[in-house]
Scaffold this motif. Sequence first.
Motif, mmCIF file in Angstrom:
data_model
loop_
_atom_site.group_PDB
_atom_site.id
_atom_site.type_symbol
_atom_site.label_atom_id
_atom_site.label_comp_id
_atom_site.label_asym_id
_atom_site.label_seq_id
_atom_site.Cartn_x
_atom_site.Cartn_y
_atom_site.Cartn_z
ATOM 1 N N THR A 1 0.855 -1.193 0.000
ATOM 2 C CA THR A 1 0.000 0.000 0.000
ATOM 3 C C THR A 1 0.887 1.238 0.000
ATOM 4 O O THR A 1 2.118 1.151 0.097
ATOM 5 C CB THR A 1 -0.918 0.043 1.235
ATOM 6 N N HIS A 2 0.238 2.402 -0.084
ATOM 7 C CA HIS A 2 0.950 3.675 0.014
ATOM 8 C C HIS A 2 0.662 4.365 1.353
ATOM 9 O O HIS A 2 0.910 5.559 1.511
ATOM 10 C CB HIS A 2 0.541 4.593 -1.138
ATOM 11 N N SER A 3 0.154 3.627 2.311
ATOM 12 C CA SER A 3 -0.281 4.210 3.577
ATOM 13 C C SER A 3 0.867 4.315 4.581
ATOM 14 O O SER A 3 1.828 3.532 4.537
ATOM 15 C CB SER A 3 -1.398 3.360 4.189
ATOM 16 N N ASP A 4 0.735 5.273 5.507
ATOM 17 C CA ASP A 4 1.716 5.358 6.588
ATOM 18 C C ASP A 4 1.508 4.229 7.589
ATOM 19 O O ASP A 4 2.425 3.857 8.320
ATOM 20 C CB ASP A 4 1.665 6.719 7.278
ATOM 21 N N THR A 5 0.309 3.642 7.609
ATOM 22 C CA THR A 5 0.053 2.514 8.505
ATOM 23 C C THR A 5 0.996 1.356 8.219
ATOM 24 O O THR A 5 1.591 0.772 9.139
ATOM 25 C CB THR A 5 -1.406 2.035 8.361
ATOM 26 N N GLU A 6 1.161 1.031 6.955
ATOM 27 C CA GLU A 6 2.046 -0.084 6.601
ATOM 28 C C GLU A 6 3.495 0.250 6.930
ATOM 29 O O GLU A 6 4.272 -0.628 7.326
ATOM 30 C CB GLU A 6 1.906 -0.439 5.125
ATOM 31 N N VAL A 7 3.870 1.529 6.804
ATOM 32 C CA VAL A 7 5.219 1.934 7.176
ATOM 33 C C VAL A 7 5.448 1.694 8.667
ATOM 34 O O VAL A 7 6.504 1.195 9.081
ATOM 35 C CB VAL A 7 5.462 3.416 6.813
ATOM 36 N N VAL A 8 4.455 2.021 9.485
ATOM 37 C CA VAL A 8 4.586 1.817 10.927
ATOM 38 C C VAL A 8 4.685 0.328 11.246
ATOM 39 O O VAL A 8 5.498 -0.093 12.084
ATOM 40 C CB VAL A 8 3.399 2.463 11.670
ATOM 41 N N LEU A 9 3.871 -0.486 10.589
ATOM 42 C CA LEU A 9 3.934 -1.932 10.831
ATOM 43 C C LEU A 9 5.302 -2.476 10.465
ATOM 44 O O LEU A 9 5.911 -3.245 11.235
ATOM 45 C CB LEU A 9 2.843 -2.648 10.025
#
Length: 611
Positions: A99-107
Amino acid sequence: MCGITGWVAFDADLHAELEAINAMTDTMACRGPDDEGTWVRGHAALGHRRLSIIDVAGGRQPMVEETADGPVALVYSGETYNFTELRNELASRGHYFETHSDTEVVLRAYLEWGSASAERLNGMYAFAVWDARIQRLVMIRDRMGVKPLYYYETEDGVLFGSEPKAILANPLAERVVGLNGLRDMFSQSKSPTVAVWEGMREVEPGCVVTTHRGGLQATRYWSLPTREHTDSRDATVAHVRELLEDIVARQLVSDVPRCTLLSGGLDSSVITEIAAGRQARVGETIRTFSVEYAGQTERFVADTARDAPDTPFAHEVSAHAGTEHQDILLDPDALTDIDVRTAVVRSRDIPQGLGDMDTSMYLLFRDLRAHSTVALSGESADEIFGGYREFFSREALQARSFPWLTEVTPMRGLDVETLDPGLQATLALPEYARDTYDSAVASVPRLADDDDHEYRMRQLSHLYLTRFLRLLLDRKDRLSMAVGLEVRVPFCDHRLVEYVYNAPWPLKVYDGREKSLLRGAVGDLLPDSVLNRRKAPYPSTQDPAYVTKLRGICRDYVVGSAHPVVDLVDRNWLAGAVVEDGPVRPSTRRSLERTIDLAIWLDIYNPTLKI
């Protein structure tokens, strides 16, 4: 921006508890109106409500990475403003993104660095990770406490949520408020970790709370640092401007419409001017919104807190910056609407509001939500740059008390004298406030070169940033998220907070006025009238009809129905306060507001009070 919740029970399989986790998640619907999701695996159940901001099509939660040793599941609320840089770094380390989300970056940051990933994040966030590989729940909150996160220990684990209402929806959580909870609710001191409800705690800002079979452990990854400031005045002013430009640029990133909250004061005008300039470079016009009370500008009467109405200044800044501006006009009927006041109390979970200033903020957010999903606010500049009059008050400097309790200000809320005399004696609020204050100032570090005055100013700054500001941030988060609006606070960027906090006091007031550093950094951006405007608090209505309606509500809702709240307040005071034509002091008005809120809270939550 979202609402998160969850339950970990090390002695149970939570598949049998789907009804409970769904009920907990449903309480967060206001925080996340766009999507919902739950995830249950063995001892862990997570719930999420989503307000889509970045990567609207992707980024669904709970987000899970299935590893060879078990799943790692994340529920996340907030924004990570440096997610692009982190994504690039993680990609260079071999991480693949779907994805392009910051959520996935945090995970993926957690998968790479564990709980130490928090130290790498720049933003406002609260998140929880269930790491089945090691049977551990990790809860992390941002440095300044912009995003809330609460937890409640159980016999075999923990409940958690963005707001207390999520936890209270679980049958294991008892709705009990004890003496210390009431003391914190009435004292306006914001004690660390205290959540008013017995057994419930807040994850402190800058902290990681870990739960495993052996129990619960809290560790701190950030605290307000004390260090020597060596930059010259010119260098300091230039760096403040550089930071502000970078912060606003980062916080304008959004895949949905955004705006700024514009009061016409220095702080909101700074954010608006920088944001408008940035958007103009890409051919866009930013929207701005203000609250206005019907007839306020025409009938305005200056007082010790406000020497001019806000609206003319807001309009001047809007014209200067080229924004598309809208005033949200409110009248006494809207401000005293019992359904609106109930929504405000429910949003906060406790009756710790500011009367019409809370109701008007809720209505402002509700109306502007029809146009924007993200709003930038000027909140926290006064705490950082030294904008409150208490910084210049001999009484506040010499008092053994929190500075915001030393002068008559709207933050004082329900006066102690309006409580039932027996309850007053039991709570012993002056002693509680003094003990809480002593504990707070004792934790403020001192540099070797600090003289007594410099150290005292450092103490006041520390108290405002670590205690008072948390009251304001909690208020803004709850009232905005109650209508699904994300409010960002650029002045709370920890880089700016650390830098300005450590600037010596003479540098902060180098031209003899409050917030000299901020004025110096943005002097070229603002009209002179706004640049030199005296600090004014959030506006409050001056319409006498408002007080008349407050009295009517108290007379009908409280006195006329013999409401249980009368057992908590001084009956003689209440009988006099609701008289139709009697004079009303500001403190009496605030106490009428708080009495109504207290009654509504008792009706909503029916708490057991251990007095």
